[in-house]
Design an enzyme around this catalytic site. Sequence first.
Site, short mmCIF file in Angstrom:
data_model
loop_
_atom_site.label_atom_id
_atom_site.label_comp_id
_atom_site.label_asym_id
_atom_site.label_seq_id
_atom_site.Cartn_x
_atom_site.Cartn_y
_atom_site.Cartn_z
N ASN A 167 0.86 -1.20 0.00
CA ASN A 167 0.00 0.00 0.00
C ASN A 167 0.89 1.24 0.00
O ASN A 167 2.11 1.14 -0.05
CB ASN A 167 -0.94 -0.03 1.21
CG ASN A 167 -0.16 -0.11 2.50
OD1 ASN A 167 0.57 0.80 2.86
ND2 ASN A 167 -0.29 -1.25 3.20
N PRO A 227 -1.90 -12.27 10.15
CA PRO A 227 -2.27 -12.09 11.57
C PRO A 227 -2.56 -10.62 11.86
O PRO A 227 -1.87 -9.74 11.34
CB PRO A 227 -1.02 -12.56 12.33
CG PRO A 227 0.06 -12.71 11.35
CD PRO A 227 -0.52 -12.72 9.97
N ILE A 268 -1.98 -7.93 14.08
CA ILE A 268 -0.97 -7.70 15.13
C ILE A 268 -1.58 -6.98 16.34
O ILE A 268 -1.44 -7.40 17.49
CB ILE A 268 0.21 -6.88 14.56
CG1 ILE A 268 0.80 -7.62 13.36
CG2 ILE A 268 1.27 -6.62 15.63
CD1 ILE A 268 1.69 -6.78 12.48
#
Length: 336
Positions: free
Chosen positions: A128, A223, A225
């Site tokens: 991104n 995941p 975080i």
Amino acid sequence: ADAILVAPASADFLARLTQGRADDLLSAICLASDVPLAMAPAMNTRMWQNAATQQNARTLLARGVLMLGPDEGEQACGETGAGRLQAPEVLLAGLAELFQSGVLSGKTVMVTAGPTREAVDAVRYLSNHSSGKMGFSVAEAAVEAGARVILVCGPVGLSTPDHLQRLNVVTAQEMFDTVMAHIQGVDIFIATAAVADYRPVEVATGKTKKKAERIQLELEPTPDILAEVKARFPRLFCVGFAAETESLDEYAQDKLQRKGVEMIAANWVGPAATDTEGAFGSDTNALRLFWKDGESELPLASKDKLARQLILQIAQLEEMQGQHTIDDDKVVSLPA
Ligand code: PMT
């Protein structure tokens, strides 16, 4: 004086200051002074929204003038909108930002910053537009406030600020592993990183060859975080960021609940960011802060300034909530 606060700062005064006029006492004092300047704009909402006033406010911001407000609401002239003078206690808190030092002394702060990259094949990746600027400003502001700072950052082209520990990562999984490996003893976790939410299930070892037909990429979640840190260490003071292209407040409140964190700092990204250039990559930003019992607005400012204001708010909230470090050996005292 250690600082000059002009409250209320009228549209006329902002224009005079922008022009560098010195034909009355106040503008002459401001021009002749080298202490920090803060403006608390207060005027009719159309005057505030006028392109000339907006341009003046931006120019002053770019020169390092601190803009406190304006607030929104009913106005003395009978109209409603942005242009109200901020309440004195809010102005005071904003001004205190200029003098903050030591508000986080004795604390350890971990900041995540920048993007992550998720490999598609040997030469391509998903990522991104995060530049890392917001996260680096937050980390620097935490250092300035006296904290020991660990900065876990994705691939960015920024040089390492002084007096902090920088840990470089590339993927979301690496960021997760690095955060978990160093979280012991941390008092405040601030997640500014734009972590990829998905990664390719399979990564081709070579360069995928171009074909005429369409191809499909299967993605799996990375995941989370921030959510995982909060779930594993419920007493750690956690601040998340929310980058949104619509329904900023609604999504930020949702993240506050869902991730169970103490604060969410929300900012606009993409075409919806009308007041700002958008948070990604720019040197300026605007934040809306949400916590369990309140919210506040940090208007358009340089990321460095915003970061200082944010750190001050975090320090105040953390002290009020009397959070404890996750390291059992190190007990943070409750506020009196
Ligand atoms: O880097 P800059 O160019 O200065 O831009 C700044 C910024 C726009 C990246 C920053 O201000 C910002 O908004 N960061 C969060 C961007 C984001 O990914 O938001 P989110 O809504 O997807 O995620 C919410 C929160 O969960 C964030 O704190 C994020 O760090 C965290 N998260 C998200 C996914 C994931 N797998 N793990 C996480 O920890």
